[in-house]
Design a protein around this motif. Sequence first.
Motif, PDB file in Angstrom:
ATOM      1  N   UNK A 180      11.033  -6.662   2.550  1.00 37.50           N
ATOM      2  CA  UNK A 180      10.292  -6.296   3.762  1.00 37.50           C
ATOM      3  C   UNK A 180      10.403  -4.803   4.036  1.00 37.50           C
ATOM      4  N   UNK A 181      11.603  -4.245   3.855  1.00 36.52           N
ATOM      5  CA  UNK A 181      11.789  -2.807   4.064  1.00 36.52           C
ATOM      6  C   UNK A 181      10.964  -2.006   3.073  1.00 36.52           C
ATOM      7  N   UNK A 182      10.968  -2.450   1.814  1.00 31.65           N
ATOM      8  CA  UNK A 182      10.188  -1.750   0.795  1.00 31.65           C
ATOM      9  C   UNK A 182       8.702  -1.811   1.136  1.00 31.65           C
ATOM     10  N   UNK A 183       8.211  -2.980   1.550  1.00 30.16           N
ATOM     11  CA  UNK A 183       6.801  -3.123   1.910  1.00 30.16           C
ATOM     12  C   UNK A 183       6.426  -2.211   3.069  1.00 30.16           C
ATOM     13  N   UNK A 184       7.341  -2.032   4.029  1.00 34.72           N
ATOM     14  CA  UNK A 184       7.078  -1.136   5.153  1.00 34.72           C
ATOM     15  C   UNK A 184       6.970   0.313   4.685  1.00 34.72           C
ATOM     16  N   UNK A 230      10.966  -4.332  14.861  1.00 37.12           N
ATOM     17  CA  UNK A 230      10.834  -3.109  14.058  1.00 37.12           C
ATOM     18  C   UNK A 230       9.433  -3.000  13.460  1.00 37.12           C
ATOM     19  N   UNK A 231       8.837  -4.140  13.100  1.00 41.73           N
ATOM     20  CA  UNK A 231       7.481  -4.126  12.561  1.00 41.73           C
ATOM     21  C   UNK A 231       6.480  -3.686  13.618  1.00 41.73           C
ATOM     22  N   UNK A 232       6.661  -4.159  14.849  1.00 39.33           N
ATOM     23  CA  UNK A 232       5.779  -3.752  15.939  1.00 39.33           C
ATOM     24  C   UNK A 232       5.896  -2.252  16.203  1.00 39.33           C
ATOM     25  N   UNK A 233       7.140  -1.738  16.163  1.00 36.48           N
ATOM     26  CA  UNK A 233       7.344  -0.301  16.373  1.00 36.48           C
ATOM     27  C   UNK A 233       6.642   0.511  15.277  1.00 36.48           C
ATOM     28  N   UNK A 234       6.749   0.029  14.037  1.00 34.39           N
ATOM     29  CA  UNK A 234       6.087   0.712  12.922  1.00 34.39           C
ATOM     30  C   UNK A 234       4.567   0.694  13.099  1.00 34.39           C
ATOM     31  N   UNK A 235       4.018  -0.476  13.436  1.00 34.58           N
ATOM     32  CA  UNK A 235       2.572  -0.602  13.604  1.00 34.58           C
ATOM     33  C   UNK A 235       2.068   0.289  14.739  1.00 34.58           C
ATOM     34  N   UNK A 236       2.857   0.403  15.811  1.00 32.46           N
ATOM     35  CA  UNK A 236       2.465   1.249  16.948  1.00 32.46           C
ATOM     36  C   UNK A 236       2.547   2.728  16.595  1.00 32.46           C
ATOM     37  N   UNK A 264      -4.337  -0.921  -0.662  1.00 33.63           N
ATOM     38  CA  UNK A 264      -2.882  -1.070  -0.718  1.00 33.63           C
ATOM     39  C   UNK A 264      -2.324  -1.250   0.688  1.00 33.63           C
ATOM     40  N   UNK A 265      -2.893  -0.552   1.638  1.00 32.95           N
ATOM     41  CA  UNK A 265      -2.435  -0.676   3.020  1.00 32.95           C
ATOM     42  C   UNK A 265      -2.605  -2.109   3.524  1.00 32.95           C
ATOM     43  N   UNK A 266      -3.753  -2.708   3.247  1.00 28.75           N
ATOM     44  CA  UNK A 266      -3.981  -4.089   3.680  1.00 28.75           C
ATOM     45  C   UNK A 266      -3.049  -5.046   2.950  1.00 28.75           C
ATOM     46  N   UNK A 267      -2.812  -4.806   1.660  1.00 28.07           N
ATOM     47  CA  UNK A 267      -1.889  -5.660   0.902  1.00 28.07           C
ATOM     48  C   UNK A 267      -0.493  -5.618   1.510  1.00 28.07           C
ATOM     49  N   UNK A 268      -0.046  -4.441   1.899  1.00 27.40           N
ATOM     50  CA  UNK A 268       1.275  -4.304   2.524  1.00 27.40           C
ATOM     51  C   UNK A 268       1.300  -4.982   3.886  1.00 27.40           C
ATOM     52  N   UNK A 269       0.264  -4.771   4.687  1.00 34.03           N
ATOM     53  CA  UNK A 269       0.214  -5.410   6.009  1.00 34.03           C
ATOM     54  C   UNK A 269       0.294  -6.924   5.878  1.00 34.03           C
ATOM     55  N   UNK A 270      -0.429  -7.465   4.923  1.00 32.27           N
ATOM     56  CA  UNK A 270      -0.428  -8.918   4.746  1.00 32.27           C
ATOM     57  C   UNK A 270       0.956  -9.420   4.335  1.00 32.27           C
ATOM     58  N   UNK A 271       1.594  -8.721   3.406  1.00 32.73           N
ATOM     59  CA  UNK A 271       2.930  -9.121   2.972  1.00 32.73           C
ATOM     60  C   UNK A 271       3.914  -9.073   4.129  1.00 32.73           C
ATOM     61  N   UNK A 272       3.866  -8.012   4.907  1.00 39.31           N
ATOM     62  CA  UNK A 272       4.774  -7.870   6.043  1.00 39.31           C
ATOM     63  C   UNK A 272       4.526  -8.965   7.075  1.00 39.31           C
ATOM     64  N   UNK A 273       3.247  -9.272   7.345  1.00 43.17           N
ATOM     65  CA  UNK A 273       2.927 -10.306   8.322  1.00 43.17           C
ATOM     66  C   UNK A 273       3.402 -11.675   7.860  1.00 43.17           C
ATOM     67  N   UNK A 274       3.281 -11.964   6.567  1.00 38.49           N
ATOM     68  CA  UNK A 274       3.737 -13.248   6.034  1.00 38.49           C
ATOM     69  C   UNK A 274       5.255 -13.379   6.091  1.00 38.49           C
ATOM     70  N   UNK A 283      -4.112  -3.946  12.893  1.00 40.22           N
ATOM     71  CA  UNK A 283      -4.068  -5.339  12.440  1.00 40.22           C
ATOM     72  C   UNK A 283      -2.648  -5.878  12.478  1.00 40.22           C
ATOM     73  N   UNK A 284      -1.718  -5.085  11.962  1.00 43.65           N
ATOM     74  CA  UNK A 284      -0.320  -5.514  11.939  1.00 43.65           C
ATOM     75  C   UNK A 284       0.241  -5.611  13.352  1.00 43.65           C
ATOM     76  N   UNK A 285      -0.154  -4.708  14.210  1.00 46.65           N
ATOM     77  CA  UNK A 285       0.290  -4.750  15.604  1.00 46.65           C
ATOM     78  C   UNK A 285      -0.156  -6.056  16.265  1.00 46.65           C
ATOM     79  N   UNK A 286      -1.397  -6.449  16.031  1.00 45.11           N
ATOM     80  CA  UNK A 286      -1.904  -7.689  16.612  1.00 45.11           C
ATOM     81  C   UNK A 286      -1.119  -8.898  16.124  1.00 45.11           C
TER      82      UNK A 286
END
Length: 520
Positions: free
Chosen positions: A259-263, A296-302, A277-287, A308-311
Amino acid sequence: MNHSCSKVREAVSSTIRLHIEGFSITRASIKDDDVAVCFRSRCHVDGHDWEIRFHPTLYVHDGQWYCPALDLVFLGESRTTVMATLSCKVIDRQVCYYGYEDYDFVPFEESKTVPSAFRRPMDQSLPLYIGVGKAEDKYDFHSSLTVDCGVREPAAAEGAIAVPSSGIAQHLGELLRGKGGSDVTLFVSGETFAAHKSVLAARCSVFMAKFFTGRGEDNSLQRVVEIQDMDAAVFKAMLRFIYTDEASELDVKLDAAAMTFAQHLLIAAGRYGLDRLKVMCERTIALGMDASTVASTLALAEQRNFPRLKAKCINFIAEGSPENLDAVLATEGDLKDIRVTASDLHQHLNGFLQSQAGADITFCMCGESFAAHKNILAARSPVFKAEFFGEMEEKTYQCVEIQDMDAQAVAGTVMAQHLLVAADRFGLDRLKVICEHRLSICISIDTVASTFALAELFNCSQLKTKCIEFINRGSPENLDAVTATEGYRHLEESNSFNELSSRFERWGEPVVMGDITIDP
């Protein structure tokens, strides 16, 4: 659930055997209007790439009844409509409760979709339901499901020459690994990476601006570039994606390290404008998101503006109670708008060719000139690789004259014939098969003799077989028409004449061909 797939057969149709280990649906893992995670398997049919998706609970009723389904996704792009049919048959279903067998799922008989039209990447068929099941109260049993999934293109049913899938990503990946012809060194966190400006610029607008559209200093001559504020492993993954459009680092178990690497890879993709690649990473992180990573994911997305990831983070927090957290994590229904598009590698390279930015070689033929890029040509053609980076003298030239080739051949069959000759000359095997395919479906009385001679001359065994099949199906009148064509008269002078003439048969009559008489 775990799944595996094996290819049963492949021609103008393809059958994938999909095995789902641990196929068990509980009431706690489904709810109305919820779509479970889908399993994906890819196949190749007659020059087109497809993805078969298996949804364990695509339809759910009353919180306990569910229907698994398949759908077919087109991964390529075609100038003409491609018709295809998806079929399926459940061949094995095993459920064992405490040592005895029972069944909670009833499969339908073998079924298939009506032929669907596909043209654009990610075009999708209607779902094909494979059975109905009742969710259990708890998961105290071992189960598995095996399904044969078939893809068939009706228009290719008569055995047209199958075109292999594109090898451009593989070729560019080999160029990156081999480092041949590299003209820039990228320095990242103490490590160096040899690369090719033309590939980087074609795929990434940041590198395009740096190497070929910068103002002031001539950056096209820059040989060393330092990349700051990025981990070397992250950059390596991003560089491989630029060349191959793949990111295998995201296809791993989603633990804390992954997860850290994907971020970090998501940040790099955003920095260099790599949208896919950005969408691929967002999808992996969301899953892979859970209660320990959502903040931490919300903070990164903000902070990095990933809406998309924020939502997904906000939705996760709103729905994720202790009672339903596992069910939320097991589903993919919330991820339908984080959709990874088809590879855009081909479009990027084509746009780069059209722009002529950074072109370092010019081909001259028949009074016309064509600007190109040595690295990309070398990656795709062994002839160009030898010319530009081997011992052949052309490697230092900036202009190469191509002789005995038309710059603009006429359209249709003649164009395909000229292109086949060029593909053979420059070692472009897939293009050669594409031309064979085109010529095979255009075989007629007027072209069969010349096509056969071409196939013999350039060792096109499949095309040669198609010519022979056409002749064997011919009527006496058609055979007379073939022998009257100009192509046949040229064939009489070639070494192929005796072999082709032996294929001419008439029912009960000898066949006279020039000075040769053949008795059936």
